[in-house]
Scaffold this active site. Structure first.
Site, short mmCIF file in Angstrom:
data_model
loop_
_atom_site.label_atom_id
_atom_site.label_comp_id
_atom_site.label_asym_id
_atom_site.label_seq_id
_atom_site.Cartn_x
_atom_site.Cartn_y
_atom_site.Cartn_z
CG HIS A 75 -0.24 0.13 2.54
ND1 HIS A 75 0.44 -0.93 3.12
CD2 HIS A 75 -0.09 1.19 3.39
CE1 HIS A 75 0.96 -0.53 4.27
NE2 HIS A 75 0.65 0.75 4.46
CG ASP A 127 1.46 5.16 4.70
OD1 ASP A 127 0.94 4.04 4.88
OD2 ASP A 127 2.53 5.49 5.21
CG HIS A 136 4.98 1.05 3.21
ND1 HIS A 136 4.48 2.21 2.66
CD2 HIS A 136 4.38 0.92 4.42
CE1 HIS A 136 3.62 2.77 3.49
NE2 HIS A 136 3.53 2.01 4.57
NE ARG A 160 2.29 6.34 9.59
CZ ARG A 160 1.19 5.66 9.26
NH1 ARG A 160 1.27 4.48 8.70
NH2 ARG A 160 -0.01 6.17 9.52
#
Length: 294
Positions: free
Chosen positions: A110, A112, A270, A285
């Site tokens: 995917h 983000d 990723h 994150r």
């Protein structure tokens, strides 16, 4: 809009390219120092455009320093489902342990938050605690994935657009009323299947697991009979999404505590490998606000 290729970065840092297509490990680099030094930051940003994902080890940053580094790239964004640290808005805690619900949002290829009208510019991800083995993350160069598509496919998809949905992914496990509220607040976004990188000018294959369907496929040029659209359009989308799984476009990173990854979300996908249960994996994150794909 005029797009110019970035200048080749300086070599203050010790940089090791990790694969032929994506990723570099940067050594002799203190990211806390980079966050406060304009020249070092500019060099780091140029390296990011070149390699698409950068890796660092032994970065003993505080949460405030983590956020400060990410904010050098731009404003941070919260996540409507996962949330963020109350003392550091924009810092999302992705903690996987025995008390965590069995969520499997990360272990798909995917990009983000493409369900946003303006998907993120990129992210700064720090490992707080890692399993003794397993829990790696894979990144994919989607500019390379587009470049190596057959020419006939490139011509077929060049003007197509796809719908991206948070309701169909994060919202799927919610009760109907809550799912509807999520969709009302974050309606599906529509993006080009092939986007142009706003800084490098690269063409990028821009569909992933958030993409639900092609919105402008059903035309006289594409559809002779119903089967050309259903399942023809979904078969094409599935083929395009599957390009992220090709190893030649990938780099795989093994986490250790205080290691960091910074990636360009505009040109990569990723996949967080969830092979480590019942071990613990804790990540933090900071996602950076991006622009609207074109």
């Amino acid at each position: 809009m005029t797009i110019t290729a970035p200048n080749r970065p300086r070599t203050t840092f010790d940089v090791e390219q990790l694969t032929c297509t994506i990723g570099a490990e940067v050594r002799d680099c203190d990211l806390a120092e980079v966050a406060s030094d304009a020249a070092l930051f500019d060099e780091l940003r140029a390296l990011l455009l070149q390699h698409k994902v950068l890796f660092f080890r032994d970065q003993h940053m505080t949460r405030a320093q983590h956020v400060g580094l990410a904010e050098r790239f731009g404003p941070l964004e919260d996540h409507p489902v996962v949330g963020s640290d109350p003392d550091h808005p924009g810092l999302v805690q992705i903690y996987k342990d025995l008390d965590s619900p069995p969520e499997h949002f990360e272990n798909s290829y995917h990009c983000d938050a493409t369900w946003r009208e303006n998907p993120p510019f990129g992210c700064v991800l720090r490992c707080v605690e890692s399993p003794p083995v397993g829990g790696d993350t894979i990144w994919v160069n989607m500019a390379e994935a587009y470049r190596r598509l057959p020419q006939s496919v490139k011509e077929r998809v060049r003007d197509l657009r796809a719908r991206h949905s948070i309701e169909a992914t994060f919202g799927a496990r919610m009760p109907a009323e809550q799912r509807a509220a999520l969709h009302a607040k974050y309606p599906d976004a529509e993006h080009p299947v092939v986007r142009t990188h706003p800084e490098t000018g690269e063409e990028i294959l821009f569909v992933n697991s958030f993409a639900t369907h092609l919105v402008n496929y059903h035309t006289a040029d594409n559809v002779r009979f119903g089967i050309d659209y259903a399942p023809g359009a979904s078969d094409l989308l599935r083929y395009l999404i599957s390009q992220a799984t090709i190893p030649e476009y990938q780099v795989r990173w093994r986490w250790t505590p205080n290691s960091v990854a910074i990636w360009d979300n505009r040109s990569t996908q990723h996949y967080a490998v969830q092979d480590y249960w019942p071990a613990v994996r804790k990540m933090e994150r900071a996602g950076i606000v991006g622009d609207r794909p074109f």
